[in-house]
Design a protein around this motif. Sequence first.
Motif, PDB file in Angstrom:
ATOM      1  N   TRP A   1       0.847  -1.186   0.000  1.00  0.00           N
ATOM      2  CA  TRP A   1       0.000   0.000   0.000  1.00  0.00           C
ATOM      3  C   TRP A   1       0.883   1.236   0.000  1.00  0.00           C
ATOM      4  N   LYS A   2       0.515   2.237  -0.773  1.00  0.00           N
ATOM      5  CA  LYS A   2       1.277   3.490  -0.842  1.00  0.00           C
ATOM      6  C   LYS A   2       0.321   4.667  -0.994  1.00  0.00           C
ATOM      7  N   GLU A   3       0.761   5.812  -0.479  1.00  0.00           N
ATOM      8  CA  GLU A   3       0.025   7.053  -0.704  1.00  0.00           C
ATOM      9  C   GLU A   3       0.275   7.500  -2.134  1.00  0.00           C
ATOM     10  N   GLY A   4      -0.648   8.294  -2.654  1.00  0.00           N
ATOM     11  CA  GLY A   4      -0.484   8.811  -4.001  1.00  0.00           C
ATOM     12  C   GLY A   4       0.643   9.831  -4.069  1.00  0.00           C
ATOM     13  N   ASN A   5       1.028  10.166  -5.279  1.00  0.00           N
ATOM     14  CA  ASN A   5       2.083  11.135  -5.521  1.00  0.00           C
ATOM     15  C   ASN A   5       1.452  12.389  -6.110  1.00  0.00           C
ATOM     16  N   GLU A   6       1.165  13.359  -5.251  1.00  0.00           N
ATOM     17  CA  GLU A   6       0.547  14.620  -5.671  1.00  0.00           C
ATOM     18  C   GLU A   6      -0.744  14.386  -6.455  1.00  0.00           C
ATOM     19  N   GLY A   7      -1.600  13.550  -5.906  1.00  0.00           N
ATOM     20  CA  GLY A   7      -2.898  13.284  -6.526  1.00  0.00           C
ATOM     21  C   GLY A   7      -2.884  12.250  -7.634  1.00  0.00           C
ATOM     22  N   ASP A   8      -1.771  11.585  -7.807  1.00  0.00           N
ATOM     23  CA  ASP A   8      -1.661  10.570  -8.860  1.00  0.00           C
ATOM     24  C   ASP A   8      -1.117   9.277  -8.250  1.00  0.00           C
ATOM     25  N   VAL A   9      -0.971   8.252  -9.064  1.00  0.00           N
ATOM     26  CA  VAL A   9      -0.457   6.960  -8.599  1.00  0.00           C
ATOM     27  C   VAL A   9       0.950   7.133  -8.013  1.00  0.00           C
ATOM     28  N   PRO A  10       1.390   6.223  -7.131  1.00  0.00           N
ATOM     29  CA  PRO A  10       2.693   6.367  -6.472  1.00  0.00           C
ATOM     30  C   PRO A  10       3.902   6.403  -7.410  1.00  0.00           C
ATOM     31  N   ASN A  11       3.853   5.665  -8.504  1.00  0.00           N
ATOM     32  CA  ASN A  11       4.953   5.678  -9.477  1.00  0.00           C
ATOM     33  C   ASN A  11       4.422   5.244 -10.840  1.00  0.00           C
ATOM     34  N   ASN A  12       5.307   5.078 -11.789  1.00  0.00           N
ATOM     35  CA  ASN A  12       4.885   4.792 -13.171  1.00  0.00           C
ATOM     36  C   ASN A  12       4.875   3.304 -13.514  1.00  0.00           C
ATOM     37  N   TRP A  13       4.824   2.431 -12.536  1.00  0.00           N
ATOM     38  CA  TRP A  13       4.793   0.999 -12.812  1.00  0.00           C
ATOM     39  C   TRP A  13       3.524   0.654 -13.583  1.00  0.00           C
ATOM     40  N   THR A  14       3.667  -0.210 -14.565  1.00  0.00           N
ATOM     41  CA  THR A  14       2.514  -0.594 -15.372  1.00  0.00           C
ATOM     42  C   THR A  14       2.170  -2.065 -15.164  1.00  0.00           C
ATOM     43  N   SER A  15       0.938  -2.376 -15.438  1.00  0.00           N
ATOM     44  CA  SER A  15       0.439  -3.742 -15.354  1.00  0.00           C
ATOM     45  C   SER A  15       0.750  -4.461 -16.660  1.00  0.00           C
ATOM     46  N   CYS A  16       0.875  -5.777 -16.592  1.00  0.00           N
ATOM     47  CA  CYS A  16       1.086  -6.534 -17.827  1.00  0.00           C
ATOM     48  C   CYS A  16      -0.174  -6.525 -18.697  1.00  0.00           C
ATOM     49  N   PHE A  17      -1.291  -6.076 -18.138  1.00  0.00           N
ATOM     50  CA  PHE A  17      -2.549  -5.994 -18.887  1.00  0.00           C
ATOM     51  C   PHE A  17      -2.804  -4.587 -19.410  1.00  0.00           C
ATOM     52  N   GLN A  18      -1.837  -3.690 -19.307  1.00  0.00           N
ATOM     53  CA  GLN A  18      -1.896  -2.285 -19.699  1.00  0.00           C
ATOM     54  C   GLN A  18      -2.419  -1.442 -18.543  1.00  0.00           C
ATOM     55  N   GLY A  19      -2.027  -0.200 -18.551  1.00  0.00           N
ATOM     56  CA  GLY A  19      -2.445   0.725 -17.514  1.00  0.00           C
ATOM     57  C   GLY A  19      -1.577   0.604 -16.273  1.00  0.00           C
ATOM     58  N   SER A  20      -1.965   1.342 -15.264  1.00  0.00           N
ATOM     59  CA  SER A  20      -1.193   1.395 -14.029  1.00  0.00           C
ATOM     60  C   SER A  20      -1.280   0.094 -13.235  1.00  0.00           C
ATOM     61  N   ALA A  21      -0.213  -0.210 -12.509  1.00  0.00           N
ATOM     62  CA  ALA A  21      -0.197  -1.372 -11.615  1.00  0.00           C
ATOM     63  C   ALA A  21      -0.800  -1.023 -10.261  1.00  0.00           C
ATOM     64  N   TRP A  22      -1.183   0.222 -10.078  1.00  0.00           N
ATOM     65  CA  TRP A  22      -1.745   0.698  -8.812  1.00  0.00           C
ATOM     66  C   TRP A  22      -3.235   0.935  -8.946  1.00  0.00           C
ATOM     67  N   GLU A  23      -3.964   0.590  -7.896  1.00  0.00           N
ATOM     68  CA  GLU A  23      -5.408   0.822  -7.879  1.00  0.00           C
ATOM     69  C   GLU A  23      -5.772   1.534  -6.585  1.00  0.00           C
TER      70      GLU A  23
END
Length: 59
Positions: free
Chosen positions: A23-45
């Motif tokens: 679990w991580k806090e967001g980064n200035e209103g966005d996802v914590p980092n730029n990690w992507t899912s193997c299914f496309q899009g962010s790895a963070w929800e």
Amino acid sequence: MKHFWFQESQKSKNNPYRDYYIWKEGNEGDVPNNWTSCFQGSAWELDEKTNEYYLHLFF
């Protein structure tokens, strides 16, 4: 259907099951980092109840 442990981890930031997941806090209103899912899009929800993101990856 979500696993019981994950459901418990979503209940609060102090729940003992919280440490079972990443679990991580967001980064200035966005996802914590730029990690992507193997299914496309962010790895963070975003979990709206705790206002934190959980890492959502599958290998």
